[in-house]
Design an enzyme around this catalytic site. Structure first.
Site, PDB file in Angstrom:
ATOM      1  CG  HIS A 129      -0.346   8.515   1.245  1.00 21.46           C
ATOM      2  ND1 HIS A 129      -1.126   7.379   1.257  1.00 21.46           N
ATOM      3  CD2 HIS A 129      -0.003   8.743   2.532  1.00 21.46           C
ATOM      4  CE1 HIS A 129      -1.258   6.953   2.499  1.00 21.46           C
ATOM      5  NE2 HIS A 129      -0.597   7.756   3.307  1.00 21.46           N
ATOM      6  CG  HIS A 186      -1.869  -1.094   1.318  1.00 19.12           C
ATOM      7  ND1 HIS A 186      -2.809  -1.354   0.358  1.00 19.12           N
ATOM      8  CD2 HIS A 186      -2.040  -2.064   2.255  1.00 19.12           C
ATOM      9  CE1 HIS A 186      -3.521  -2.415   0.702  1.00 19.12           C
ATOM     10  NE2 HIS A 186      -3.071  -2.860   1.843  1.00 19.12           N
TER      11      HIS A 186
HETATM   12 ZN   LIG Z   1      -0.522   7.900   5.325  1.00 20.50          ZN
END
Ligand SMILES: [Zn+2]
Length: 246
Positions: A113, A86
């Site tokens: 991210h 992720h």
């Molecule tokens: Zn995060």
């Protein structure tokens, strides 16, 4: 399937959430397990769909509040860099912390991210780093740092040399980096309440987002997005009644 199982185990570390709750449901950033489905994937993820204090948000009009500076007690303490499927996460040994209004939170890890999860005044950044801290009772405080394509980043360069290409892989770091080197010189910040941006989306997280971005090069950004293979940002969530302090 083995890789997926390892990745989910690492997710528990990423979110610092209780992992013994019987729910290890797989989630992702697109398709049938994408963000708009998270709340229905497992009972323990329900708040992803029903919460009123969810992250990320577009940080728009803030309330001027003369926020006390955050004290960063960071020193060289990185131990390993991992790819949990992720994100890319850098783990920390004990001994690094922030102090916020007299309250201490220990740094556990930071991760990334792309593109950024939070926006500032409607603007998305190519990358956002999250420094995840927990106090002795498990309350979380996350420091967000935006990265913009304005030059090479020496710390990122050093970390990426050891970035694992495959989900479930982890590399020990042969040196320790001071996380403070990834922070902007100007430490002014926005403060608001929010949640984890990944399942189980638990609320009660104190968010501290730096107003000033730091630099990353296009090549460094591309190295990250190539390894991730897809965007790993949750879409913006409704602010609802939350004040943003600045
Ligand atoms: Zn995060």
């Amino acid at each position: 399937m083995k890789i997926k199982a390892i990745a989910l185990g690492a997710t528990c570390l990423l979110t610092l959430a209780a992992c013994g709750d019987g729910s290890h449901a797989h989630w992702g950033y697109s398709g049938s397990t994408g963000p708009d489905k998270w709340g229905k994937i497992a009972p323990s993820y329900k708040i992803c769909g029903t919460g009123r204090n969810q992250s990320p948000i577009d940080i728009t009009t803030g309330i001027r509040a003369a926020l006390e500076p955050i004290t960063f007690n960071y020193e060289a303490g990185t131990t390993a860099i991992l790819n949990n499927g992720h994100t890319i996460q850098v783990n920390y040994e004990a001994g690094n912390s922030i102090v916020l209004n007299g309250h201490e939170y220990e740094l556990k890890q930071f991760h990334f991210h792309a593109p950024s999860e939070n926006h500032i005044d409607g603007k998305s950044y190519p990358l956002e780093a999250h420094f995840v801290h927990a106090d002795k009772d498990g309350h979380l405080a996350v420091v967000g740092v935006m990265l913009a394509e304005s030059g090479s980043n020496a710390v990122i360069g050093k970390l990426w040399e050891h970035m694992p290409a495959n989900a479930g892989d982890k590399n020990e770091l042969p040196w320790k980096i001071d996380g403070e080197l990834l922070l902007p010189n100007d430490r002014s910040y926005y403060r608001f309440n929010g949640s984890l941006t990944t399942p189980p989306c638990s609320e009660g997280v104190t968010w501290l987002v730096m107003k000033t971005p730091v630099a990353i090069s296009s090549a460094q950004l591309e190295a990250f997005t190539t390894v991730m293979g897809e965007d790993n940002n949750r879409p913006l969530q409704a602010i609802n009644a939350r004040p943003i302090l600045m």
